[in-house]
Write a protein that holds these residues in place. Structure first.
Motif, PDB file in Angstrom:
ATOM      1  N   PHE A 265     -53.570 -30.868  32.752  1.00 31.35           N
ATOM      2  CA  PHE A 265     -54.035 -31.448  31.558  1.00 31.35           C
ATOM      3  C   PHE A 265     -53.132 -32.580  31.250  1.00 31.35           C
ATOM      4  O   PHE A 265     -53.505 -33.624  30.687  1.00 31.35           O
ATOM      5  CB  PHE A 265     -54.002 -30.351  30.681  1.00 31.35           C
ATOM      6  CG  PHE A 265     -54.958 -29.455  30.643  1.00 31.35           C
ATOM      7  CD1 PHE A 265     -55.976 -29.298  31.467  1.00 31.35           C
ATOM      8  CD2 PHE A 265     -54.638 -27.985  30.164  1.00 31.35           C
ATOM      9  CE1 PHE A 265     -56.804 -28.224  31.506  1.00 31.35           C
ATOM     10  CE2 PHE A 265     -55.484 -26.983  30.391  1.00 31.35           C
ATOM     11  CZ  PHE A 265     -56.719 -26.979  31.206  1.00 31.35           C
TER      12      PHE A 265
ATOM     13  N   GLU B 268     -53.667 -35.625  33.915  1.00 33.49           N
ATOM     14  CA  GLU B 268     -54.910 -36.097  33.845  1.00 33.49           C
ATOM     15  C   GLU B 268     -55.416 -36.469  32.578  1.00 33.49           C
ATOM     16  O   GLU B 268     -56.545 -37.127  32.443  1.00 33.49           O
ATOM     17  CB  GLU B 268     -55.992 -35.189  34.597  1.00 33.49           C
ATOM     18  CG  GLU B 268     -55.533 -34.848  35.964  1.00 33.49           C
ATOM     19  CD  GLU B 268     -55.695 -35.776  37.008  1.00 33.49           C
ATOM     20  OE1 GLU B 268     -56.626 -36.831  37.021  1.00 33.49           O
ATOM     21  OE2 GLU B 268     -54.482 -36.258  37.589  1.00 33.49           O
ATOM     22  N   GLU B 269     -54.768 -35.774  31.513  1.00 29.94           N
ATOM     23  CA  GLU B 269     -55.098 -36.536  29.934  1.00 29.94           C
ATOM     24  C   GLU B 269     -56.428 -36.029  29.662  1.00 29.94           C
ATOM     25  O   GLU B 269     -57.138 -36.293  28.817  1.00 29.94           O
ATOM     26  CB  GLU B 269     -54.851 -37.810  29.789  1.00 29.94           C
ATOM     27  CG  GLU B 269     -53.417 -38.163  30.212  1.00 29.94           C
ATOM     28  CD  GLU B 269     -53.058 -39.556  29.715  1.00 29.94           C
ATOM     29  OE1 GLU B 269     -53.316 -40.246  28.671  1.00 29.94           O
ATOM     30  OE2 GLU B 269     -52.495 -40.352  30.715  1.00 29.94           O
ATOM     31  N   THR B 270     -57.051 -34.875  30.163  1.00 30.11           N
ATOM     32  CA  THR B 270     -58.194 -34.235  29.993  1.00 30.11           C
ATOM     33  C   THR B 270     -58.128 -32.705  30.493  1.00 30.11           C
ATOM     34  O   THR B 270     -57.566 -32.591  31.299  1.00 30.11           O
ATOM     35  CB  THR B 270     -59.287 -35.072  30.560  1.00 30.11           C
ATOM     36  OG1 THR B 270     -60.645 -34.346  30.383  1.00 30.11           O
ATOM     37  CG2 THR B 270     -59.163 -35.016  32.272  1.00 30.11           C
ATOM     38  N   ILE B 271     -58.988 -32.041  29.650  1.00 31.37           N
ATOM     39  CA  ILE B 271     -59.232 -30.642  30.056  1.00 31.37           C
ATOM     40  C   ILE B 271     -60.628 -30.352  30.796  1.00 31.37           C
ATOM     41  O   ILE B 271     -60.974 -29.481  31.297  1.00 31.37           O
ATOM     42  CB  ILE B 271     -59.174 -29.524  28.988  1.00 31.37           C
ATOM     43  CG1 ILE B 271     -60.564 -29.872  27.793  1.00 31.37           C
ATOM     44  CG2 ILE B 271     -57.749 -29.456  28.196  1.00 31.37           C
ATOM     45  CD1 ILE B 271     -60.512 -28.722  26.894  1.00 31.37           C
ATOM     46  N   ALA B 272     -61.280 -31.678  31.025  1.00 30.06           N
ATOM     47  CA  ALA B 272     -62.536 -31.467  31.620  1.00 30.06           C
ATOM     48  C   ALA B 272     -62.317 -32.248  32.894  1.00 30.06           C
ATOM     49  O   ALA B 272     -62.513 -33.485  33.228  1.00 30.06           O
ATOM     50  CB  ALA B 272     -63.725 -32.311  30.911  1.00 30.06           C
TER      51      ALA B 272
END
Lengths: 204, 204
Positions: free
Chosen positions: B62, B65-69
């Motif tokens: 997270f 990648e700076e996202t949880i999706a």
């Protein structure tokens, strides 16, 4: 800077900026984590005192609590599905359990022009080593006062300055005998660009 | 049911419903995980083959990648901040990295009137034991095809049926030599109330 913090009056311990501490918290005791200056994150880890292979788990916590936004009344669960800590007071209401402790690698990744720091990861590893915790056994920490908004539609997250004001605090009751790791976080973005101390005390 | 799956034609292996497998994936090889019947989750774990103390980490992922999706182009990172797997194809675009594998404890918690199953946790522990992975070293898994919407404002999450249709797949390229754990998930809510197999094959 001392790893284990400096004792202040009335049982309060200060964790100096960009450092960490580890200590035992017995069942039923309450840990109060205070941000004396505001906008300062504290990474928190919990291990079962009797067997440090049992450790706080963001995934188990999200599963049982059915939320990623943890505040008063929520419990932090272990990888063995046991209750470790219950949040009993929260003057901020904004914490993070998604992101891992900052480390040498994250400093190189996010702040390539700034000096590398061992970060919360290094501080936690050093403080927890006497308790038999290896660096690889440091999971995602519960990041007290850390402000990580998530866009539900896209999944994107960002790291904003904490909303904590001077004197804000979080109190957690131990549901088992624990070894706690706690830092005053070392990463620029997590703390609004500056670094303050964290204070804690144990009641009960 | 065999733990390591059953070989099908053309190198495809079937993981029977509510079971798990573990296998080696070498650097540069691609793992294709297919949902043959639709609406079936596969919990995926990755360990460094040379030292299983290095393991996939949702928090590091997270963070970087700076996202949880996570979908095509995203990387799954290890607890040591190394790249483990890159998603190279994704016909679904909906996976979860928040929740831990279902287990005896989660069955008792969420399905108190249903028979207890060892779940993905027990299946992963059994499949990974020959590779030297202890049950306590099972972290939050990357849950392929699992559909966990998060409300950004409240933080609340829920488990919805997967959006995967028959034949949908996810392909991941290994960035280091890995031991992979993979299941056909055992939890009712995660799979829309029924249980199908998962298929995988390795290319390269």
């Amino acid at each position: 800077m001392p790893l284990q913090g400096q004792a202040l009056v009335s049982g309060t311990v200060e964790i100096p900026p960009r450092s960490g501490a580890a200590f035992v918290l017995e069942t039923g005791q309450t840990l109060i984590v205070t941000d004396p200056g505001g906008q300062q994150v504290a990474d928190l880890l919990a291990y079962a005192k009797d067997d440090v292979r049992e450790v706080v788990s963001n995934g188990r916590t999200f599963d049982y609590e059915e939320t990623i936004a943890l505040t008063t009344g929520n419990t932090l669960w272990s990888n063995r599905s046991n209750r470790m800590l219950t949040i009993v007071e929260d003057s901020v209401g904004r914490h993070d359990f998604l992101l891992t402790p900052c480390s040498e690698a994250t400093f190189k990744h996010f702040y390539p022009t700034k000096p590398v720091h061992r970060g919360c990861f290094g501080n936690l590893a050093a403080a927890l080593e006497p308790f038999g915790v290896e660096p690889d056994a440091i999971p995602t920490a519960f990041n007290v006062f850390m402000n990580v908004p998530v866009d539900g539609a896209s999944g994107r997250l960002r790291v904003d300055p904490p909303t904590s004001k001077p004197g804000d605090h979080l109190a957690l009751r131990a549901e088992m005998d624990l070894v706690i790791g706690l830092t005053a976080c070392s990463a620029y973005d997590s703390n609004g660009g500056s670094f303050g101390p964290i204070e804690y005390r144990i009641e009960g």
